[in-house]
Design a protein around this motif. Structure first.
Motif, PDB file in Angstrom:
ATOM      1  N   VAL A 171       0.834  -1.205   0.000  1.00 47.46           N
ATOM      2  CA  VAL A 171       0.000   0.000   0.000  1.00 47.46           C
ATOM      3  C   VAL A 171       0.871   1.257   0.000  1.00 47.46           C
ATOM      4  CG1 VAL A 171      -0.167   0.080   2.535  1.00 47.46           C
ATOM      5  CG2 VAL A 171      -1.967   1.115   1.132  1.00 47.46           C
ATOM      6  N   ASP A 174       1.745   1.806  -3.543  1.00 45.85           N
ATOM      7  CA  ASP A 174       0.562   2.223  -4.289  1.00 45.85           C
ATOM      8  C   ASP A 174       0.251   3.695  -4.047  1.00 45.85           C
ATOM      9  OD1 ASP A 174       0.341  -0.351  -5.208  1.00 45.85           O
ATOM     10  OD2 ASP A 174      -1.158  -0.955  -3.714  1.00 45.85           O
ATOM     11  N   VAL A 175       0.407   4.133  -2.801  1.00 42.68           N
ATOM     12  CA  VAL A 175       0.148   5.544  -2.477  1.00 42.68           C
ATOM     13  C   VAL A 175       1.152   6.440  -3.193  1.00 42.68           C
ATOM     14  CG1 VAL A 175       0.194   7.254  -0.624  1.00 42.68           C
ATOM     15  CG2 VAL A 175      -0.955   5.069  -0.273  1.00 42.68           C
ATOM     16  N   THR A 177       2.765   5.762  -5.958  1.00 42.24           N
ATOM     17  CA  THR A 177       2.454   5.743  -7.389  1.00 42.24           C
ATOM     18  C   THR A 177       1.248   6.625  -7.696  1.00 42.24           C
ATOM     19  OG1 THR A 177       3.327   3.494  -7.567  1.00 42.24           O
ATOM     20  CG2 THR A 177       1.901   4.255  -9.342  1.00 42.24           C
ATOM     21  N   ALA A 178       0.235   6.543  -6.834  1.00 35.08           N
ATOM     22  CA  ALA A 178      -0.974   7.348  -7.044  1.00 35.08           C
ATOM     23  C   ALA A 178      -0.690   8.839  -6.958  1.00 35.08           C
ATOM     24  CB  ALA A 178      -2.033   6.961  -6.019  1.00 35.08           C
ATOM     25  N   ASN A 179       0.367   9.200  -6.213  1.00 31.27           N
ATOM     26  CA  ASN A 179       0.728  10.615  -6.091  1.00 31.27           C
ATOM     27  C   ASN A 179       1.773  11.041  -7.125  1.00 31.27           C
ATOM     28  OD1 ASN A 179      -0.460  12.034  -3.464  1.00 31.27           O
ATOM     29  ND2 ASN A 179      -0.132   9.859  -3.007  1.00 31.27           N
ATOM     30  N   GLY A 180       1.989  10.193  -8.127  1.00 31.34           N
ATOM     31  CA  GLY A 180       2.850  10.566  -9.234  1.00 31.34           C
ATOM     32  C   GLY A 180       4.328  10.346  -9.013  1.00 31.34           C
ATOM     33  N   ARG A 186      10.146   6.286  -5.716  1.00 36.11           N
ATOM     34  CA  ARG A 186       9.603   5.208  -4.886  1.00 36.11           C
ATOM     35  C   ARG A 186      10.728   4.457  -4.184  1.00 36.11           C
ATOM     36  NH1 ARG A 186       6.253   4.387  -9.415  1.00 36.11           N
ATOM     37  NH2 ARG A 186       7.433   2.546 -10.038  1.00 36.11           N
TER      38      ARG A 186
END
Length: 273
Positions: A171, A174-175, A177-180, A186
């Protein structure tokens, strides 16, 4: 008395009994730091009384005297400087690529599938056993010492780093990645911080292994160093000097482990250390 009150009373009685037992045994904990001194006193008495052979187990006072003589003459400092330099340089050469590759293979499944089995197959190879090959490649100079330490350090840190990255909760990634966040971001902001406790575990293990490896390498491939001191003292039956070398290696390893622990507490405050 209700059932709840009886249970509460029973719990209190157990706590009080456990407290009394701790109080009775607390004197043992107070005396425990003195156990090494007691061991030295027993060793001293046994050696001087002839219960043990003083040729192989000289009295600690004799070893301390030899220690002082070697410090005064500067011989111990010269050997220490040679060994510590080899450990420090070899450690850096092995640790940096180990962390980078550990993060890369832990983050990218394709890299892990291609290179993971290769590195894993090299892990069981005794590192000291390849020292003759390194001497053939690099000669008897310092580079062969740096290389053997680097190789020994690499595997401890690599596998702990990769394990730490693999244990990163998905997670978090994923967070990010979701924030670009890019792949590099990462790695640096999610994977690396998550792996830091494991990395420091690898550092503690590798620093101990580094001193073991360099001591063995200095037995046969050096003219100076603590390992050379132990080997040359054994070959001339200077047993007190041999103990000085062994104790000094142990002391430096212990201090290095304390330094790693100090850095972990400062850099990884969320660790359980």
């Amino acid at each position: 008395m209700t059932s709840a009150e009886r249970d509460l009373t029973e719990v209190r009685e157990r706590v009080q009994e456990a407290t009394r037992r701790r109080g009775r045994g607390s004197w043992l904990w107070k005396l425990s730091p003195l156990s090494p001194i007691l061991l030295l006193l027993v060793w001293e008495g046994a050696s001087r009384s002839g219960m043990i052979d003083a040729r192989f187990f000289p009295p600690p006072t004799t070893i301390i005297g030899t220690f002082g003589d070697m410090i005064s003459s500067g011989d111990l400092w010269d050997d220490s400087a040679a060994t510590l330099t080899r450990v420090f340089v070899g450690f850096l050469i092995g640790a940096v690529p180990a962390v980078l590759l550990g993060i890369a293979l832990g983050s990218v499944r394709v890299l892990r599938a291609v290179f993971g089995p290769i590195i894993t197959s090299l892990l069981p190879v005794p590192k000291v056993a390849i020292f003759p090959l390194l001497i053939l490649i690099f000669g008897l100079g310092e580079m062969s010492k740096y290389a053997i330490v680097a190789i020994g350090v690499f595997f401890y840190i690599f596998f702990n780093t990769m394990s730490g990255v693999l244990q990163t909760p998905p997670v978090y990634l994923d967070v990010a990645t979701a924030n670009g966040a890019s792949a590099l971001q990462r790695w640096l902001t999610v994977a690396l911080p998550s792996a830091l406790p494991n990395i420091f575990t690898g550092l503690r293990l590798s620093i101990a292994g580094a001193f073991v490896i360099i001591a063995a390498a200095e037995f046969v491939g050096a003219e100076k160093g603590l390992g050379f001191l132990v080997w040359s003292s054994w070959s001339t039956f200077a047993v007190s000097k041999m103990y000085v070398g062994i104790i000094t290696i142990s002391l430096y390893g212990y201090l290095a482990a304390l330094l790693v622990g100090f850095l972990e507490r400062r850099l990884v405050p969320w660790s359980k250390q």
